[in-house]
Design an enzyme around this catalytic site. Structure first.
Site, mmCIF file in Angstrom:
data_model
loop_
_atom_site.group_PDB
_atom_site.id
_atom_site.type_symbol
_atom_site.label_atom_id
_atom_site.label_comp_id
_atom_site.label_asym_id
_atom_site.label_seq_id
_atom_site.Cartn_x
_atom_site.Cartn_y
_atom_site.Cartn_z
ATOM 1 N N ASP A 214 52.007 102.350 70.526
ATOM 2 C CA ASP A 214 52.520 101.132 69.860
ATOM 3 C C ASP A 214 53.482 100.019 70.426
ATOM 4 O O ASP A 214 54.124 100.324 71.561
ATOM 5 C CB ASP A 214 53.157 101.682 68.736
ATOM 6 N N GLU B 168 56.310 105.031 67.913
ATOM 7 C CA GLU B 168 57.507 105.192 68.760
ATOM 8 C C GLU B 168 58.741 104.576 68.106
ATOM 9 O O GLU B 168 59.691 104.787 67.619
ATOM 10 C CB GLU B 168 57.468 105.196 70.077
#
Length: 525
Positions: free
Chosen positions: A74, A141
């Site tokens: 991400d 994350e």
């Protein structure tokens, strides 16, 4: 630009064309699965969509212990106020600007897309000598380390982990801060505006923003704090009613903009303009060495906002009552932001800090104007490398919330990663870096959070280190990647991975390969 860097950037452009904001990693995960199967590599997913790709060791090294190369799928999706980019579907188009790679009005996504493409490029290069590799790519994350927290003991087998999520080439990260987010909810009371009041938009933008861990020591302005200061000055001079407020976009990004719809007496418009103009001049002077683009202004028409601050901005005839308006201002002013303490053990390291990350009003029905469920929602993000420091700062935030009649709740947070200066992996990395570049790498502990902290708590015997190419201004539209550092990370990783095969070569009577600097423009063929 050399051939290896071109290959890596070609992969990066392909990855950048795939939407991958935090919590929306399905498309990039499926792309990675396709890539793995096309190359004949094993692949598996877990319950949250973490992916691990198994790459066999090179010839003669197939049965060596595997090495984990890890990054996250991400990215933080930030854009300028002017950008019309839709992160859910529009590709990010990286631009080469001299020696830097940038995006057009958005975050670049090198944090952490560059880890993905370096790992894939290493796996594709059949000329390299390396043990079996586990390419571990986690989800989410940036908003809560969700992927790392969901890892199970059987998902990876390697006991050496190379995290490619640090942002200064030539520096090995061996520790990081822990963190915790606090959500604050304050109920609001709205009522009809007094007669002869006009609505205005108060806008704060043009700030640098940045990563709330990496950049917090620079003292960059926080748009949520600045708008609170402006509102306080206005409320001290005239009747003020807050109709709406919105600022910041992510818990780990220093807010670059904030905006509020406010109502003031119609005959005080000139005074309002003067207050805002004077405040802007004062802030430009105070932040002259840090912020070059501070803008604080008022606009008459709420409909001119782009994007609209929230559905309640259409409620032209209502606003928070006087007492509620003052509570909003007081809470925003009293909540902490910035450095709380510096480390006594590591010179120049921020030990504890907070980021007043996001502010908005939710729960009002724009059709009926009912506000029984209307709440001010604030998210504060706290970090510390010391558990006691995090606890004290969080307690202070709790007390501030209670003072203004607000409720609060905390997420599960993540632990600090305590440095191990006797780590065999650290020793090996230092030796390899010195042999490749004829210079000594630096070792640091950072104030940002890394997945190593969570991974280390789940895999007791794992030895970890973090490094990566140079990235400036992550989590902001000014994010840029220093292109020459990509090749340096490649050369380092090639020799590092090869070093894990040397015992095997000696066991077979081979001479092994002499460690040294990889030839420019080659992959050590």
């Amino acid at each position: 630009m050399d051939e290896i860097t071109e290959i890596i950037l070609s992969h990066f452009r392909e990855v950048s064309s795939i939407p991958r904001c935090s919590k929306n990693e399905d498309k990039i995960a499926m792309w990675l699965k396709g890539w793995a199967l096309n190359h004949g590599f094993s692949v598996k997913f877990d319950s949250v969509n973490n992916i691990v790709i198994g790459v066999p060791g090179s010839k003669g090294c197939e049965y060596l212990p595997s090495i984990v190369i890890q990054g996250h799928m991400d990215m933080v999706c930030e854009k300028t106020q002017e950008s019309e980019h839709d992160f859910s579907k529009d590709p990010i188009i990286p631009d080469v600007d001299g020696e830097w790679l940038r995006a057009q009005g958005t975050t670049l996504g090198a944090d952490n897309g560059i880890a993905i493409v370096i790992a894939l490029s290493l796996a594709e290069d059949k000329s390299l000598r390396h043990p079996p590799l586990e390419l571990l790519f986690t989800v989410d994350e940036e908003t809560g380390l969700t992927g790392a927290n969901a890892l199970t003991p059987d998902f990876i087998s390697g006991e050496i982990l190379l995290n490619v999520d640090s942002e200064d080439e030539g520096i090995f990260t061996v520790g990081c801060a822990g963190g915790l987010n606090t959500k604050i909810e304050m109920p609001l009371v709205f009522s009809s505006l007094p007669e002869k009041m006009l609505s205005f938009n108060l806008m704060v933008d043009g700030l640098a923003g940045g990563h709330s861990g990496v950049d917090i020591h620079e003292g960059r302005a926080n748009a949520n704090k600045l708008i609170a200061g402006a509102l306080s000055l206005i409320a001290g001079k005239m009747d003020l009613r807050i109709q709406d407020i919105n600022g910041g976009s992510a818990h780990n990004a220093i807010p670059r903009y904030a905006q509020a719809t406010v109502a003031v007496p119609a005959d005080r418009q000139d005074e309002l303009s003067a207050i805002v103009s004077e405040y802007e001049s004062k802030l430009r002077s105070e932040y002259s060495e840090i912020e070059s683009g501070i803008s604080i202004r008022i606009e008459e028409s709420p409909s001119s906002l782009s994007p609209p601050i929230s559905p309640s901005s259409d409620l032209q005839n209502e606003g928070a009552d006087s007492e509620t308006t003052n509570r909003i201002i007081g809470l925003l002013q009293d909540l902490p932001h910035g450095i709380a303490s510096m480390s006594k053990d590591v010179e120049g390291l921020v030990e504890t800090s907070s980021n007043l990350a996001t502010v908005n009003i939710k729960g009002r029905d724009k059709e009926t104007g009912k506000d029984e469920d209307g709440k001010l929602i604030i998210v504060s993000s706290q970090r510390s490398s010391v558990d006691s420091g995090l606890a004290v700062l969080t307690s202070s935030i709790e007390k501030t919330a209670k003072k203004y009649g607000a409720a609060y709740e905390h997420n599960s947070g993540y632990p600090p990663w305590q440095p191990d200066m006797s780590s065999p992996l650290l020793k090996r990395c230092m030796e390899v870096y010195s042999s490749v570049f004829d210079e000594k790498a630096k070792i640091e502990v950072i104030h940002a959070g890394l997945e190593c902290a969570v991974i280390g708590s789940k895999y007791e015997n794992i030895d970890m280190i973090s490094f990566g190419p140079t990235i400036k201004n992550p989590h902001s539209p000014d994010e840029c990647l220093y292109i020459p550092s990509i090749r340096k990370i490649w050369d380092f990783m090639v020799v590092l991975l090869e070093s894990f095969t040397e015992k095997e070569e000696k066991k077979k009577g081979g001479k092994g390969k002499k460690k040294g600097k990889a030839k420019k423009g080659t992959s050590r063929k």
